[in-house]
Design a protein around this motif. Sequence first.
Motif, PDB file in Angstrom:
ATOM      1  N   LYS A   1     -15.876 -30.802  25.569  1.00  0.00           N
ATOM      2  CA  LYS A   1     -16.128 -29.967  24.383  1.00  0.00           C
ATOM      3  C   LYS A   1     -15.267 -28.707  24.404  1.00  0.00           C
TER       4      LYS A   1
ATOM      5  N   ILE B   1     -11.634 -29.721  23.505  1.00  0.00           N
ATOM      6  CA  ILE B   1     -11.505 -30.005  22.072  1.00  0.00           C
ATOM      7  C   ILE B   1     -11.583 -28.713  21.262  1.00  0.00           C
ATOM      8  N   LYS B   2     -12.440 -27.783  21.673  1.00  0.00           N
ATOM      9  CA  LYS B   2     -12.536 -26.499  20.972  1.00  0.00           C
ATOM     10  C   LYS B   2     -11.215 -25.734  21.064  1.00  0.00           C
TER      11      LYS B   2
ATOM     12  N   ILE C   1      -8.263 -27.053  21.476  1.00  0.00           N
ATOM     13  CA  ILE C   1      -7.274 -27.768  20.663  1.00  0.00           C
ATOM     14  C   ILE C   1      -7.458 -27.423  19.188  1.00  0.00           C
ATOM     15  N   LYS C   2      -8.704 -27.373  18.727  1.00  0.00           N
ATOM     16  CA  LYS C   2      -8.950 -27.038  17.318  1.00  0.00           C
ATOM     17  C   LYS C   2      -8.629 -25.589  17.011  1.00  0.00           C
TER      18      LYS C   2
ATOM     19  N   GLN D   1      -5.668 -34.633  15.952  1.00  0.00           N
ATOM     20  CA  GLN D   1      -7.086 -34.990  16.029  1.00  0.00           C
ATOM     21  C   GLN D   1      -7.402 -35.321  17.486  1.00  0.00           C
ATOM     22  N   ALA D   2      -8.523 -34.803  17.968  1.00  0.00           N
ATOM     23  CA  ALA D   2      -8.963 -35.073  19.335  1.00  0.00           C
ATOM     24  C   ALA D   2     -10.358 -35.660  19.279  1.00  0.00           C
ATOM     25  N   GLN D   3     -10.581 -36.696  20.080  1.00  0.00           N
ATOM     26  CA  GLN D   3     -11.901 -37.314  20.109  1.00  0.00           C
ATOM     27  C   GLN D   3     -12.253 -37.708  21.533  1.00  0.00           C
ATOM     28  N   ILE D   4     -13.547 -37.619  21.847  1.00  0.00           N
ATOM     29  CA  ILE D   4     -14.046 -37.971  23.170  1.00  0.00           C
ATOM     30  C   ILE D   4     -14.273 -39.476  23.213  1.00  0.00           C
TER      31      ILE D   4
ATOM     32  N   ILE E   1     -10.302 -38.013  26.755  1.00  0.00           N
ATOM     33  CA  ILE E   1     -10.096 -37.469  25.415  1.00  0.00           C
ATOM     34  C   ILE E   1      -8.801 -38.065  24.868  1.00  0.00           C
TER      35      ILE E   1
ATOM     36  N   VAL F   1      -5.945 -37.793  21.987  1.00  0.00           N
ATOM     37  CA  VAL F   1      -5.369 -36.851  21.033  1.00  0.00           C
ATOM     38  C   VAL F   1      -4.302 -37.593  20.246  1.00  0.00           C
TER      39      VAL F   1
END
Length: 162
Positions: A108, A111-112, A114-115, A122-125, A130, A132
Amino acid sequence: MPSFDIVNKVDVQTLDNAINVAKREILNRFDFHGSKSTIDLDKKAMTISILTENDMRLDSITDAIRSRMIKQHLSPLCLDEGKEKYAAGSMVKKDISVKQGIDKEAAKKIIKDIKDSKLKVQAQIMDDQIRVTGKKIDDLQAVISIASRGDYGVALQFVNMK
């Protein structure tokens, strides 16, 4: 669309080599002459078991393992040191587990970050890694530099760049 994965994996063979070199280093040291110290690596459970006479020798052994891991290009952040357990008599036993995968809290945070960079990715677990994705490889390389500068408590590797 280009993508890559952020993972935390430890190469078992490289870790085994580091442990074996640390064992040989400990056997050749003068302060361990006549010692009954043992270091064992369980490759399936990914744990390192250390058995020695006192706390000073235990600290020396863990320092030797860490230094050998660094020289083998493994991050000592993957070691999860437990508490010492006193075994039979005056022996001290310690089990160190080797962490693999990125836990949810660290994922988390990554991803935070990265955002917050405002890059068009786009990043997803995905389980313990992760993924990207983005349109430009330059954006993905910027994400790699952002993630490698951050302190998340885990060693990060960047794999599967497609």
